[in-house]
Write a protein that holds these residues in place. Structure first.
Motif, PDB file in Angstrom:
ATOM      1  N   UNK A   4       1.772   8.433   9.663  1.00 39.53           N
ATOM      2  CA  UNK A   4       1.836   9.715   9.880  1.00 39.53           C
ATOM      3  C   UNK A   4       2.595  10.292   8.568  1.00 39.53           C
ATOM      4  N   UNK A   5       3.395   9.601   8.215  1.00 40.25           N
ATOM      5  CA  UNK A   5       4.150  10.168   7.054  1.00 40.25           C
ATOM      6  C   UNK A   5       3.545  10.545   5.535  1.00 40.25           C
ATOM      7  N   UNK A   6       2.226   9.803   5.523  1.00 37.39           N
ATOM      8  CA  UNK A   6       1.575   9.857   4.308  1.00 37.39           C
ATOM      9  C   UNK A   6       0.236  10.216   4.125  1.00 37.39           C
ATOM     10  N   UNK A   7      -0.343  10.771   3.222  1.00 35.33           N
ATOM     11  CA  UNK A   7      -1.721  10.906   3.096  1.00 35.33           C
ATOM     12  C   UNK A   7      -2.569  10.116   2.208  1.00 35.33           C
ATOM     13  N   UNK A   8      -1.865   9.490   1.270  1.00 34.05           N
ATOM     14  CA  UNK A   8      -2.710   8.723   0.368  1.00 34.05           C
ATOM     15  C   UNK A   8      -2.123   7.288   0.310  1.00 34.05           C
ATOM     16  N   UNK A   9      -2.877   6.240   0.361  1.00 33.26           N
ATOM     17  CA  UNK A   9      -2.401   4.921   0.847  1.00 33.26           C
ATOM     18  C   UNK A   9      -2.931   4.202  -0.322  1.00 33.26           C
ATOM     19  N   UNK A  10      -2.103   3.554  -1.153  1.00 30.47           N
ATOM     20  CA  UNK A  10      -2.654   2.608  -2.225  1.00 30.47           C
ATOM     21  C   UNK A  10      -2.300   1.202  -1.870  1.00 30.47           C
ATOM     22  N   UNK A  11      -3.256   0.407  -1.784  1.00 31.54           N
ATOM     23  CA  UNK A  11      -3.306  -0.888  -1.365  1.00 31.54           C
ATOM     24  C   UNK A  11      -3.424  -2.021  -2.551  1.00 31.54           C
ATOM     25  N   UNK A  12      -2.528  -3.009  -2.554  1.00 35.50           N
ATOM     26  CA  UNK A  12      -2.879  -3.986  -3.386  1.00 35.50           C
ATOM     27  C   UNK A  12      -3.899  -4.864  -2.626  1.00 35.50           C
ATOM     28  N   UNK A  13      -4.630  -5.848  -3.181  1.00 34.04           N
ATOM     29  CA  UNK A  13      -5.935  -6.482  -2.706  1.00 34.04           C
ATOM     30  C   UNK A  13      -5.394  -7.684  -2.001  1.00 34.04           C
ATOM     31  N   UNK A  14      -5.361  -8.904  -3.168  1.00 31.49           N
ATOM     32  CA  UNK A  14      -4.937  -9.922  -2.568  1.00 31.49           C
ATOM     33  C   UNK A  14      -3.551 -10.230  -2.172  1.00 31.49           C
ATOM     34  N   UNK A  15      -3.610 -10.795  -0.873  1.00 32.84           N
ATOM     35  CA  UNK A  15      -2.194 -10.951  -0.194  1.00 32.84           C
ATOM     36  C   UNK A  15      -2.126  -9.796   0.663  1.00 32.84           C
ATOM     37  N   UNK A  16      -2.964  -8.613   0.685  1.00 28.02           N
ATOM     38  CA  UNK A  16      -2.604  -7.531   1.300  1.00 28.02           C
ATOM     39  C   UNK A  16      -3.829  -7.170   2.524  1.00 28.02           C
ATOM     40  N   UNK A  17      -5.085  -7.230   1.689  1.00 28.66           N
ATOM     41  CA  UNK A  17      -6.358  -6.773   2.277  1.00 28.66           C
ATOM     42  C   UNK A  17      -7.036  -8.212   2.453  1.00 28.66           C
ATOM     43  N   UNK A  18      -7.109  -9.139   1.821  1.00 28.69           N
ATOM     44  CA  UNK A  18      -7.644 -10.200   1.567  1.00 28.69           C
ATOM     45  C   UNK A  18      -6.784 -11.493   1.018  1.00 28.69           C
ATOM     46  N   UNK A  19      -7.282 -12.760   1.439  1.00 32.08           N
ATOM     47  CA  UNK A  19      -6.789 -14.070   0.769  1.00 32.08           C
ATOM     48  C   UNK A  19      -8.050 -14.667   0.617  1.00 32.08           C
ATOM     49  N   UNK A  20      -8.433 -14.975  -0.725  1.00 31.21           N
ATOM     50  CA  UNK A  20      -9.735 -15.926  -0.894  1.00 31.21           C
ATOM     51  C   UNK A  20     -10.983 -14.948  -0.510  1.00 31.21           C
ATOM     52  N   UNK A  21     -11.520 -15.694   0.372  1.00 25.62           N
ATOM     53  CA  UNK A  21     -12.826 -14.992   0.934  1.00 25.62           C
ATOM     54  C   UNK A  21     -12.671 -14.690   2.468  1.00 25.62           C
ATOM     55  N   UNK A  22     -11.273 -14.379   2.751  1.00 31.54           N
ATOM     56  CA  UNK A  22     -11.355 -14.020   4.365  1.00 31.54           C
ATOM     57  C   UNK A  22     -10.321 -12.694   4.131  1.00 31.54           C
ATOM     58  N   UNK A  23     -10.664 -11.867   5.046  1.00 29.25           N
ATOM     59  CA  UNK A  23      -9.837 -10.348   5.357  1.00 29.25           C
ATOM     60  C   UNK A  23      -8.732 -11.062   5.919  1.00 29.25           C
ATOM     61  N   UNK A  24      -7.582 -10.458   5.838  1.00 25.17           N
ATOM     62  CA  UNK A  24      -6.343 -10.784   6.478  1.00 25.17           C
ATOM     63  C   UNK A  24      -6.379 -10.131   7.999  1.00 25.17           C
ATOM     64  N   UNK A  25      -5.540 -10.763   8.722  1.00 25.71           N
ATOM     65  CA  UNK A  25      -5.500 -10.402  10.211  1.00 25.71           C
ATOM     66  C   UNK A  25      -5.049  -8.687  10.263  1.00 25.71           C
ATOM     67  N   UNK A  26      -5.888  -8.026  10.938  1.00 24.43           N
ATOM     68  CA  UNK A  26      -5.463  -6.806  11.207  1.00 24.43           C
ATOM     69  C   UNK A  26      -6.002  -5.684  10.224  1.00 24.43           C
TER      70      UNK A  26
END
Length: 411
Positions: A4-26
């Motif tokens: 609720x505190x932010x409007x813009x979310x900047x995501x790193x990919x490897x280690x945050x969104x996925x690792x290798x060929x698998x999406x991370x839990x949640x």
């Protein structure tokens, strides 16, 4: 809840969104919810070996919604930098995908006429490639790196990354590179140019040395994804995030709150060096200052300690080299370490945090030079008529020295 505190979310990919060929839990469900809440999302990666199109396809395959405009790679940001710098021809140490990004930006890949050398990553880079890059840089080509990451994770342990090649070229060329990727500002500035209020932006990453330092440098909130409460012992260490979460579902946890720390007003550096300064007061009314050749500012003679010498030997040497005067040390004025005033940015972009030993010195010989390699001008100033453009840390040194002599200090 954090989201609720932010409007813009900047995501790193490897280690945050996925690792290798698998999406991370949640990760898939969390990003879907952010989109339902009308949040803006951007993906930032230092990987110079992929195009934005490749990233989008990979995200789609893993179940994420993503568009090409939401992806910022260090390779694409480097191509954008080259265009804005007016560079037409470049020599690339990188794979075909990096070369493709740079070609698409209208840059010719002609090594013999290169105006810039760009360092990325390719498993087939040879010593001859590095040698060519070094020669071009020594002949005047700009030195640009997609990122400075020294290693990347593999199943067999950490492997050398782009930063290893950058270090080799830097050593041979004796020049610092312009680095585009995290934690440097270029990639963040490219992302944030689309958003007006950076206080409503947050960076989420898994690497303190890139994601978190980069966010803190830019003055935006930072979240570290980790199963350990990875904190460094000094409060203002730029590697410390504003909050640590285990996975992205905690963005929606009412029990977790983010308290954004005040960002320090100095540049981050991993170097702490021993420095010296020497205050020479003549006839209780004037002080010796030198106008530095590297930045045009006035300051007290100062420098750093070389291996094998004491701090007293260092200031005697520095004053002799910089002014031509031979001095002896009268007394210690103080030791200064506050990074707000003791962090020095060199013209080539290097940053050093000095712990400075400041001495009062007495002239015992020599002849004052008009100028040196270090100084454009060297002369005495009346303590009541000092120049306005003094180096930021020097007024404090002088004030303390004059206070010990019971003299009034007027800046």
């Amino acid at each position: 809840m954090i989201y609720k505190e932010y409007d813009v979310f900047l995501f790193d990919l490897d280690g945050v969104i996925y690792i290798g060929d698998k999406a991370l839990p949640e990760a898939v469900s969390s990003l879907k919810r952010l989109r339902e809440e009308k949040k803006s999302i951007r993906f930032l990666t230092n990987d110079p070996c992929v195009t934005r199109e490749t990233i989008v396809k990979r995200l789609h395959k893993l179940g994420f919604s993503a568009s090409i405009d939401e992806v910022i790679t260090s390779g694409w940001a480097t191509a954008d930098y080259l265009v804005k710098a007016g560079i037409k021809k470049a020599y690339i140490l990188g794979n075909d995908q990096l070369k493709s990004e740079i070609r698409k930006a209208g840059i010719d890949l002609e090594e013999d006429l290169a105006e810039a050398v760009v360092i990325g990553w390719d498993n087939n880079i040879t010593f001859q490639d590095i040698h060519k890059a070094v020669n071009l840089i020594r002949c005047g080509a700009s030195f640009i790196a997609t990122n400075g990451d020294k290693t990347f994770p593999t199943a067999k342990g950490p492997a050398p990354a782009t930063g290893a090649i950058v270090e080799a070229v830097k050593t041979g060329a004796d020049k610092e590179p312009i680095i585009i990727g995290k934690p440097e500002s270029s990639i963040f500035e490219k992302v944030l140019e689309s958003f007006e209020d950076k206080e409503r932006c947050v960076m989420i990453g898994d690497t303190p040395e890139t994601d978190i330092i980069g966010a803190n440098r830019m003055g935006i909130a930072s979240i570290l994804v980790s199963d350990q409460n990875t904190l460094f012992p000094v409060e203002h260490d730029f590697r410390n995030p504003d909050v640590v979460i285990r996975d992205l579902k905690y963005l929606f946890d009412s029990e977790i709150k983010i308290e954004v720390r005040e960002k320090p007003d100095y540049q981050w550096t991993e170097q702490v060096k021993a420095g010296v300064a020497g205050i020479i007061i003549k006839e209780s009314s004037s002080v010796l200052l030198m106008k530095r050749a590297d930045n045009g500012q006035w300051g007290i003679p100062s420098g750093h300690v070389e291996p094998g010498e004491s701090v007293e030997q260092a200031i005697i040497r520095e004053i002799k080299e910089e002014t031509g005067l031979t001095v002896k040390v009268s007394k210690m004025i103080g030791v200064y370490s506050d990074p707000s005033s003791q962090t020095f940015i060199y013209p080539d972009g290097r940053v050093s945090h000095f712990i400075t030993n400041c001495f009062q010195c007495e002239v015992i010989g020599g002849t004052l030079k008009k100028s040196t390699e270090e100084a454009l001008e060297i002369r005495y100033f009346n303590i009541h008529e000092l120049p306005e453009n003094l180096l930021p840390m020097h007024p404090r040194w002088l004030e303390d020295a004059l206070a010990q002599k019971d003299l009034a200090f007027i800046r």
